[in-house]
Design a protein around this motif. Structure first.
Motif, mmCIF file in Angstrom:
data_model
loop_
_atom_site.group_PDB
_atom_site.id
_atom_site.type_symbol
_atom_site.label_atom_id
_atom_site.label_comp_id
_atom_site.label_asym_id
_atom_site.label_seq_id
_atom_site.Cartn_x
_atom_site.Cartn_y
_atom_site.Cartn_z
ATOM 1 N N THR A 187 32.400 33.214 39.865
ATOM 2 C CA THR A 187 32.036 31.681 40.109
ATOM 3 C C THR A 187 31.897 31.582 41.284
ATOM 4 N N LEU A 188 31.140 30.337 41.856
ATOM 5 C CA LEU A 188 31.074 29.986 43.246
ATOM 6 C C LEU A 188 32.148 29.472 43.734
ATOM 7 N N ALA A 189 33.023 28.956 43.009
ATOM 8 C CA ALA A 189 34.520 28.568 43.425
ATOM 9 C C ALA A 189 35.370 29.566 43.950
ATOM 10 N N MET A 190 35.146 30.967 43.487
ATOM 11 C CA MET A 190 35.957 32.106 43.616
ATOM 12 C C MET A 190 35.491 32.550 45.010
ATOM 13 N N ARG A 191 36.146 32.377 46.260
ATOM 14 C CA ARG A 191 35.835 32.973 47.403
ATOM 15 C C ARG A 191 36.470 34.511 47.634
ATOM 16 N N GLU A 192 37.354 34.782 46.920
ATOM 17 C CA GLU A 192 38.051 36.358 46.996
ATOM 18 C C GLU A 192 38.273 36.692 45.629
ATOM 19 N N TRP A 193 38.089 37.895 45.551
ATOM 20 C CA TRP A 193 38.400 38.565 44.025
ATOM 21 C C TRP A 193 38.625 39.913 44.318
ATOM 22 N N ARG A 194 39.527 40.691 43.450
ATOM 23 C CA ARG A 194 39.906 41.966 43.339
ATOM 24 C C ARG A 194 39.008 42.752 42.375
ATOM 25 N N CYS A 195 38.607 43.876 42.617
ATOM 26 C CA CYS A 195 38.049 44.600 41.742
ATOM 27 C C CYS A 195 38.812 45.548 40.986
ATOM 28 N N SER A 196 38.435 46.094 39.998
ATOM 29 C CA SER A 196 39.421 47.225 39.080
ATOM 30 C C SER A 196 39.662 48.184 39.970
ATOM 31 N N CYS A 197 38.968 48.474 41.111
ATOM 32 C CA CYS A 197 39.542 49.811 41.855
ATOM 33 C C CYS A 197 40.345 49.164 42.973
ATOM 34 N N ASN A 198 40.933 48.140 42.955
ATOM 35 C CA ASN A 198 41.652 47.583 43.602
ATOM 36 C C ASN A 198 41.345 46.936 45.063
ATOM 37 N N THR A 199 40.190 46.887 45.304
ATOM 38 C CA THR A 199 39.805 46.400 46.735
ATOM 39 C C THR A 199 39.588 44.848 46.567
ATOM 40 N N LEU A 200 40.164 44.141 47.724
ATOM 41 C CA LEU A 200 40.007 42.656 47.810
ATOM 42 C C LEU A 200 39.012 42.478 48.496
ATOM 43 N N HIS A 201 37.938 41.499 47.869
ATOM 44 C CA HIS A 201 36.774 41.108 48.258
ATOM 45 C C HIS A 201 36.823 39.737 48.981
ATOM 46 N N HIS A 202 36.256 39.376 50.191
ATOM 47 C CA HIS A 202 35.992 38.099 50.442
ATOM 48 C C HIS A 202 34.238 37.861 50.211
ATOM 49 N N ARG A 203 33.949 36.980 49.392
ATOM 50 C CA ARG A 203 32.691 36.845 48.687
ATOM 51 C C ARG A 203 31.549 37.313 49.714
ATOM 52 N N ASP A 204 31.646 36.302 50.971
ATOM 53 C CA ASP A 204 30.596 36.541 51.880
ATOM 54 C C ASP A 204 30.335 37.798 52.447
ATOM 55 N N ILE A 205 31.568 38.259 52.809
ATOM 56 C CA ILE A 205 31.711 39.581 53.497
ATOM 57 C C ILE A 205 31.076 40.522 52.663
ATOM 58 N N ASN A 206 31.635 40.543 51.460
ATOM 59 C CA ASN A 206 31.044 41.657 50.277
ATOM 60 C C ASN A 206 29.863 41.702 50.156
ATOM 61 N N ALA A 207 28.958 40.296 50.299
ATOM 62 C CA ALA A 207 27.595 40.253 49.917
ATOM 63 C C ALA A 207 27.049 40.783 51.048
ATOM 64 N N ALA A 208 27.506 40.936 52.356
ATOM 65 C CA ALA A 208 26.786 41.166 53.484
ATOM 66 C C ALA A 208 26.957 42.660 53.608
#
Length: 80
Positions: free
Chosen positions: A45-66
């Protein structure tokens, strides 16, 4: 200035200086796609700024998009 005019000017100036502009489609899942394994997080969701994938990688939303947009551009440049 509207976005259309900004984009038009950007393309015009790039051509003038021998550069090219690449863009991704409106629905390209840049934030939802894991830049490590490619899995899509359909629950992001737009409110989620960070999320963890099932491969255990932690993502910051904007950096991941870039990172995903850069990878997409690299693929487009190789294909042409």
């Amino acid at each position: 200035m509207g976005f259309y005019e900004f984009k038009r000017q950007l393309i015009y100036k790039a051509k003038q200086h021998g550069k090219s502009i690449l863009s991704v489609g409106r629905f390209f899942p840049s934030s939802k796609m894991c830049s490590n394994c490619g899995e899509l997080n359909q629950n992001l969701t737009l409110a989620m700024r960070e999320w963890r994938c099932s491969c255990n990688t932690l993502h910051h939303r904007d950096i991941n998009a870039a990172i995903n947009i850069l990878k997409h551009a690299d693929k487009e440049l190789v294909a042409t």
